[in-house]
Scaffold this active site. Structure first.
Site, short mmCIF file in Angstrom:
data_model
loop_
_atom_site.label_atom_id
_atom_site.label_comp_id
_atom_site.label_asym_id
_atom_site.label_seq_id
_atom_site.Cartn_x
_atom_site.Cartn_y
_atom_site.Cartn_z
N SER A 1 -2.44 0.23 -4.44
CA SER A 1 -3.01 1.39 -3.75
C SER A 1 -4.29 1.86 -4.43
CB SER A 1 -2.00 2.53 -3.73
OG SER A 1 -2.58 3.73 -3.28
N ALA A 2 -5.22 2.38 -3.62
CA ALA A 2 -6.45 2.95 -4.16
C ALA A 2 -6.22 4.34 -4.73
CB ALA A 2 -7.52 3.01 -3.07
N GLU B 1 0.16 -3.49 4.65
CA GLU B 1 -0.99 -2.60 4.77
C GLU B 1 -1.10 -1.95 6.13
OE1 GLU B 1 -3.60 -1.08 3.81
OE2 GLU B 1 -3.93 -1.67 1.73
N ASP B 2 -1.61 -0.71 6.15
CA ASP B 2 -1.83 -0.04 7.43
C ASP B 2 -3.30 0.20 7.72
OD1 ASP B 2 -2.23 2.02 5.49
OD2 ASP B 2 -1.74 3.55 7.00
N ASP C 1 0.87 -1.16 0.00
CA ASP C 1 0.00 0.00 0.00
C ASP C 1 0.92 1.22 0.00
OD1 ASP C 1 -2.39 1.53 0.27
OD2 ASP C 1 -1.98 1.72 2.41
N LEU C 2 0.38 2.36 -0.32
CA LEU C 2 1.20 3.57 -0.43
C LEU C 2 1.13 4.43 0.82
CD1 LEU C 2 3.00 5.34 -2.23
CD2 LEU C 2 0.92 6.32 -3.22
N ASP C 3 -0.01 5.04 1.05
CA ASP C 3 -0.16 5.96 2.18
C ASP C 3 -0.05 5.20 3.50
OD1 ASP C 3 -0.62 7.90 0.32
OD2 ASP C 3 -2.79 7.89 0.54
N LYS D 1 -9.29 5.86 5.85
CA LYS D 1 -8.09 5.08 5.54
C LYS D 1 -8.42 3.88 4.67
CE LYS D 1 -4.55 5.91 9.04
NZ LYS D 1 -3.70 5.26 10.06
N THR E 1 1.26 10.45 3.30
CA THR E 1 0.52 11.53 2.64
C THR E 1 -0.86 11.71 3.27
OG1 THR E 1 -0.35 10.01 0.98
CG2 THR E 1 1.70 11.17 0.43
N LYS F 1 -10.95 -1.63 -1.66
CA LYS F 1 -10.74 -2.50 -0.51
C LYS F 1 -11.93 -2.32 0.44
CE LYS F 1 -5.87 -1.21 -0.91
NZ LYS F 1 -4.76 -0.46 -0.27
#
Length: 219
Positions: free
Chosen positions: A118-119, A173-174, A13-15, A49, A21, A149
């Protein structure tokens, strides 16, 4: 830390995993909420999130008790995104979270294929600003998928892009929605953050620095 057999693919995942971000998302959503006449708190932001921009707007409007037609919603979503992109233009590699570059480099050196999952529809811009786009064998973002997700589409698409079976991949993932998506896709779910906030993950790390220090998935 629990040891799990080596993997062939790592999907990130990105963020909140590679870069933070989330604060820019929060500021952009808060600015829109203020324009619409209500406050949007950091606690409210937790509900956003791991979900898509469209779903995030729906949650925001629900919080504010505001109803609108689809055309107006699209205008507001684009307005928020324009504000967010302006914030992103200030990003550089100093915004990478602890251990990110070292761990990505270590995985590559072990022959592990790497994908983004990532979304965010702004993922290519963010990776470019951070200077890490070459670390990825595939980039699957909100422009590539139609289901958010906890549907596993983003991760299954990433595994397919890497030409790997889902069960040979680990997802970092967070968000709870992301953990649920990884498990639904029959992948190893690595929770980045507190276990209380991410029930159902196969193991937990504080950040990618911990993964690097513990040689997670490295021989």
């Amino acid at each position: 830390m629990q040891k799990i057999n080596a993997i062939k693919g790592a999907i990130f995942d990105l963020d909140g995993v590679l870069v933070d971000t989330a604060k820019y998302h929060y500021l952009a959503w808060k600015k829109l909420a203020q324009k619409l006449g209500f406050d949007f708190t950091e606690k409210d932001n937790e509900r956003l999130k791991g979900v898509s921009r469209t779903q995030s707007l729906e949650i925001l409007l629900q919080i504010g008790g505001i109803k609108a037609d689809e055309k107006q919603k699209q205008i507001w979503a684009e307005e928020k995104n324009k504000c967010y992109v302006e914030y992103l233009k200030t990003l550089d590699n100093s915004a990478l979270l602890n251990g990110t570059l070292d761990y990505l480099t270590s995985l590559h050196s072990q022959g592990v294929k790497i994908s983004l999952g990532s979304a965010s529809k702004n993922a290519p811009l963010i990776l470019s600003q951070l200077g890490i786009e070459k670390c990825f064998d595939a980039v699957i973002d909100g422009n590539c998928i139609s289901k958010a997700k906890p549907d596993p589409e983003v991760f299954l698409t990433a595994a397919k892009a890497l030409k790997l079976e889902p069960e040979t991949c680990a997802v970092f993932e967070d968000s709870l929605a992301g953990i649920q998506a990884a498990k639904s896709g029959a992948m190893i779910a690595v929770g980045v953050g507190q276990s209380d906030n991410l029930p159902g993950a196969d193991l937990y790390i504080k950040d990618l620095k911990e993964a690097e220090n513990n040689s997670l998935f490295l021989s």
